[in-house]
Design a protein around this motif. Sequence first.
Motif, PDB file in Angstrom:
ATOM      1  N   MET A 279      12.521 -31.850 -11.458  1.00  0.00           N
ATOM      2  CA  MET A 279      11.862 -33.120 -11.668  1.00  0.00           C
ATOM      3  C   MET A 279      10.460 -33.013 -11.093  1.00  0.00           C
ATOM      4  SD  MET A 279      13.043 -36.903 -10.419  1.00  0.00           S
ATOM      5  CE  MET A 279      12.697 -36.860  -8.687  1.00  0.00           C
ATOM      6  N   ALA A 280       9.482 -33.128 -11.917  1.00  0.00           N
ATOM      7  CA  ALA A 280       8.097 -33.131 -11.462  1.00  0.00           C
ATOM      8  C   ALA A 280       7.759 -34.526 -10.945  1.00  0.00           C
ATOM      9  CB  ALA A 280       7.170 -32.763 -12.607  1.00  0.00           C
ATOM     10  N   LEU A 281       7.204 -34.589  -9.745  1.00  0.00           N
ATOM     11  CA  LEU A 281       6.872 -35.878  -9.147  1.00  0.00           C
ATOM     12  C   LEU A 281       5.398 -36.182  -9.318  1.00  0.00           C
ATOM     13  CD1 LEU A 281       8.760 -35.805  -5.761  1.00  0.00           C
ATOM     14  CD2 LEU A 281       9.391 -36.987  -7.842  1.00  0.00           C
ATOM     15  N   HIS A 282       5.125 -37.385  -9.733  1.00  0.00           N
ATOM     16  CA  HIS A 282       3.775 -37.914  -9.758  1.00  0.00           C
ATOM     17  C   HIS A 282       3.653 -38.846  -8.560  1.00  0.00           C
ATOM     18  CE1 HIS A 282       4.623 -36.740 -13.908  1.00  0.00           C
ATOM     19  NE2 HIS A 282       3.338 -36.463 -13.972  1.00  0.00           N
ATOM     20  N   GLU A 283       2.468 -39.180  -8.153  1.00  0.00           N
ATOM     21  CA  GLU A 283       2.265 -40.005  -6.965  1.00  0.00           C
ATOM     22  C   GLU A 283       3.081 -41.293  -7.005  1.00  0.00           C
ATOM     23  OE1 GLU A 283       1.198 -41.047  -3.282  1.00  0.00           O
ATOM     24  OE2 GLU A 283       0.686 -39.147  -4.212  1.00  0.00           O
TER      25      GLU A 283
ATOM     26  N   ASP B 250       5.882 -41.824  -8.366  1.00  0.00           N
ATOM     27  CA  ASP B 250       7.319 -41.583  -8.410  1.00  0.00           C
ATOM     28  C   ASP B 250       7.921 -41.376  -7.029  1.00  0.00           C
ATOM     29  OD1 ASP B 250       7.073 -41.532 -11.187  1.00  0.00           O
ATOM     30  OD2 ASP B 250       6.826 -39.365 -11.230  1.00  0.00           O
ATOM     31  N   ARG B 251       7.119 -41.265  -6.016  1.00  0.00           N
ATOM     32  CA  ARG B 251       7.597 -40.873  -4.690  1.00  0.00           C
ATOM     33  C   ARG B 251       8.379 -41.999  -4.008  1.00  0.00           C
ATOM     34  NH1 ARG B 251       5.140 -36.002  -4.011  1.00  0.00           N
ATOM     35  NH2 ARG B 251       3.086 -35.783  -4.946  1.00  0.00           N
ATOM     36  N   VAL B 252       9.509 -41.593  -3.424  1.00  0.00           N
ATOM     37  CA  VAL B 252      10.334 -42.489  -2.621  1.00  0.00           C
ATOM     38  C   VAL B 252       9.997 -42.179  -1.170  1.00  0.00           C
ATOM     39  CG1 VAL B 252      12.684 -43.096  -1.969  1.00  0.00           C
ATOM     40  CG2 VAL B 252      12.160 -42.536  -4.344  1.00  0.00           C
ATOM     41  N   ARG B 253       9.736 -43.202  -0.398  1.00  0.00           N
ATOM     42  CA  ARG B 253       9.311 -42.989   0.981  1.00  0.00           C
ATOM     43  C   ARG B 253      10.291 -43.611   1.975  1.00  0.00           C
ATOM     44  NH1 ARG B 253       4.982 -44.366  -2.090  1.00  0.00           N
ATOM     45  NH2 ARG B 253       3.353 -42.817  -2.273  1.00  0.00           N
ATOM     46  N   SER B 254      10.329 -43.013   3.152  1.00  0.00           N
ATOM     47  CA  SER B 254      11.099 -43.521   4.276  1.00  0.00           C
ATOM     48  C   SER B 254      10.459 -42.957   5.537  1.00  0.00           C
ATOM     49  CB  SER B 254      12.558 -43.060   4.174  1.00  0.00           C
ATOM     50  OG  SER B 254      13.256 -43.366   5.355  1.00  0.00           O
TER      51      SER B 254
ATOM     52  N   GLY C   7      11.408 -38.257  -1.178  1.00  0.00           N
ATOM     53  CA  GLY C   7      12.083 -37.938  -2.421  1.00  0.00           C
ATOM     54  C   GLY C   7      11.303 -38.448  -3.601  1.00  0.00           C
ATOM     55  N   GLY C   8      12.022 -38.616  -4.709  1.00  0.00           N
ATOM     56  CA  GLY C   8      11.368 -39.061  -5.930  1.00  0.00           C
ATOM     57  C   GLY C   8      12.325 -39.818  -6.821  1.00  0.00           C
ATOM     58  N   LEU C   9      11.757 -40.539  -7.753  1.00  0.00           N
ATOM     59  CA  LEU C   9      12.522 -41.362  -8.668  1.00  0.00           C
ATOM     60  C   LEU C   9      11.947 -41.179 -10.060  1.00  0.00           C
ATOM     61  CD1 LEU C   9      14.786 -43.519  -8.514  1.00  0.00           C
ATOM     62  CD2 LEU C   9      12.980 -45.224  -8.421  1.00  0.00           C
ATOM     63  N   GLY C  10      12.771 -40.694 -10.981  1.00  0.00           N
ATOM     64  CA  GLY C  10      12.371 -40.538 -12.371  1.00  0.00           C
ATOM     65  C   GLY C  10      13.061 -41.584 -13.226  1.00  0.00           C
TER      66      GLY C  10
ATOM     67  N   ASN D 297      11.700 -46.975   0.482  1.00  0.00           N
ATOM     68  CA  ASN D 297      10.620 -47.702  -0.180  1.00  0.00           C
ATOM     69  C   ASN D 297      10.418 -47.065  -1.540  1.00  0.00           C
ATOM     70  OD1 ASN D 297       9.964 -49.424   2.057  1.00  0.00           O
ATOM     71  ND2 ASN D 297       9.105 -47.621   3.027  1.00  0.00           N
ATOM     72  N   LEU D 298      10.833 -47.763  -2.593  1.00  0.00           N
ATOM     73  CA  LEU D 298      10.710 -47.256  -3.953  1.00  0.00           C
ATOM     74  C   LEU D 298       9.347 -47.590  -4.529  1.00  0.00           C
ATOM     75  CD1 LEU D 298      14.138 -48.290  -5.511  1.00  0.00           C
ATOM     76  CD2 LEU D 298      13.539 -46.156  -4.391  1.00  0.00           C
ATOM     77  N   PRO D 299       8.876 -46.741  -5.454  1.00  0.00           N
ATOM     78  CA  PRO D 299       7.645 -47.101  -6.160  1.00  0.00           C
ATOM     79  C   PRO D 299       7.886 -48.335  -7.018  1.00  0.00           C
ATOM     80  CG  PRO D 299       8.662 -45.197  -7.184  1.00  0.00           C
ATOM     81  CD  PRO D 299       9.448 -45.502  -5.940  1.00  0.00           C
ATOM     82  N   ARG D 300       6.861 -49.105  -7.262  1.00  0.00           N
ATOM     83  CA  ARG D 300       6.995 -50.274  -8.134  1.00  0.00           C
ATOM     84  C   ARG D 300       7.250 -49.794  -9.555  1.00  0.00           C
ATOM     85  NH1 ARG D 300       1.959 -52.542  -5.353  1.00  0.00           N
ATOM     86  NH2 ARG D 300       2.873 -53.764  -3.689  1.00  0.00           N
ATOM     87  N   PRO D 301       8.011 -50.556 -10.334  1.00  0.00           N
ATOM     88  CA  PRO D 301       8.240 -50.166 -11.725  1.00  0.00           C
ATOM     89  C   PRO D 301       6.909 -49.995 -12.463  1.00  0.00           C
ATOM     90  CG  PRO D 301       9.650 -52.006 -11.132  1.00  0.00           C
ATOM     91  CD  PRO D 301       8.684 -51.796  -9.992  1.00  0.00           C
ATOM     92  N   GLY D 302       6.762 -48.885 -13.161  1.00  0.00           N
ATOM     93  CA  GLY D 302       5.554 -48.636 -13.915  1.00  0.00           C
ATOM     94  C   GLY D 302       4.387 -48.121 -13.093  1.00  0.00           C
ATOM     95  N   GLU D 303       4.548 -47.982 -11.780  1.00  0.00           N
ATOM     96  CA  GLU D 303       3.480 -47.499 -10.909  1.00  0.00           C
ATOM     97  C   GLU D 303       3.315 -46.001 -11.103  1.00  0.00           C
ATOM     98  OE1 GLU D 303       3.976 -47.111  -6.440  1.00  0.00           O
ATOM     99  OE2 GLU D 303       2.864 -48.966  -6.596  1.00  0.00           O
ATOM    100  N   GLY D 304       2.117 -45.517 -11.061  1.00  0.00           N
ATOM    101  CA  GLY D 304       1.854 -44.080 -11.202  1.00  0.00           C
ATOM    102  C   GLY D 304       1.724 -43.699 -12.656  1.00  0.00           C
ATOM    103  N   ARG D 305       1.820 -42.384 -12.905  1.00  0.00           N
ATOM    104  CA  ARG D 305       1.703 -41.787 -14.234  1.00  0.00           C
ATOM    105  C   ARG D 305       0.568 -42.386 -14.948  1.00  0.00           C
ATOM    106  NH1 ARG D 305       7.771 -40.296 -16.105  1.00  0.00           N
ATOM    107  NH2 ARG D 305       8.307 -39.596 -14.116  1.00  0.00           N
TER     108      ARG D 305
END
Length: 80
Positions: free
Chosen positions: A1-5, A7-11, A16-19, A72-80
Amino acid sequence: MALHEGDRVRSAVGYGGLGTNLGIFRTRCQAGETVFLVQINKGGTSADLRILFPRYVEAEAARLGCGPLKLNLPRPGEGR
């Protein structure tokens, strides 16, 4: 899974990442490095993943003794 900024999951204790159908998170537990992975099948949606993934990681981290975690998940549609 390629992560874009976006897509990153933070803690505070991991990353991690979320696709669209895959979530991954890595942290350190009592037994060492631990990776949590959730993959949604074709019948699921990315909204299902956004709901299930943090709940799964936070519950399993507590069970394994490496919690509590708060993702902390990225907002829907954030990034890419």
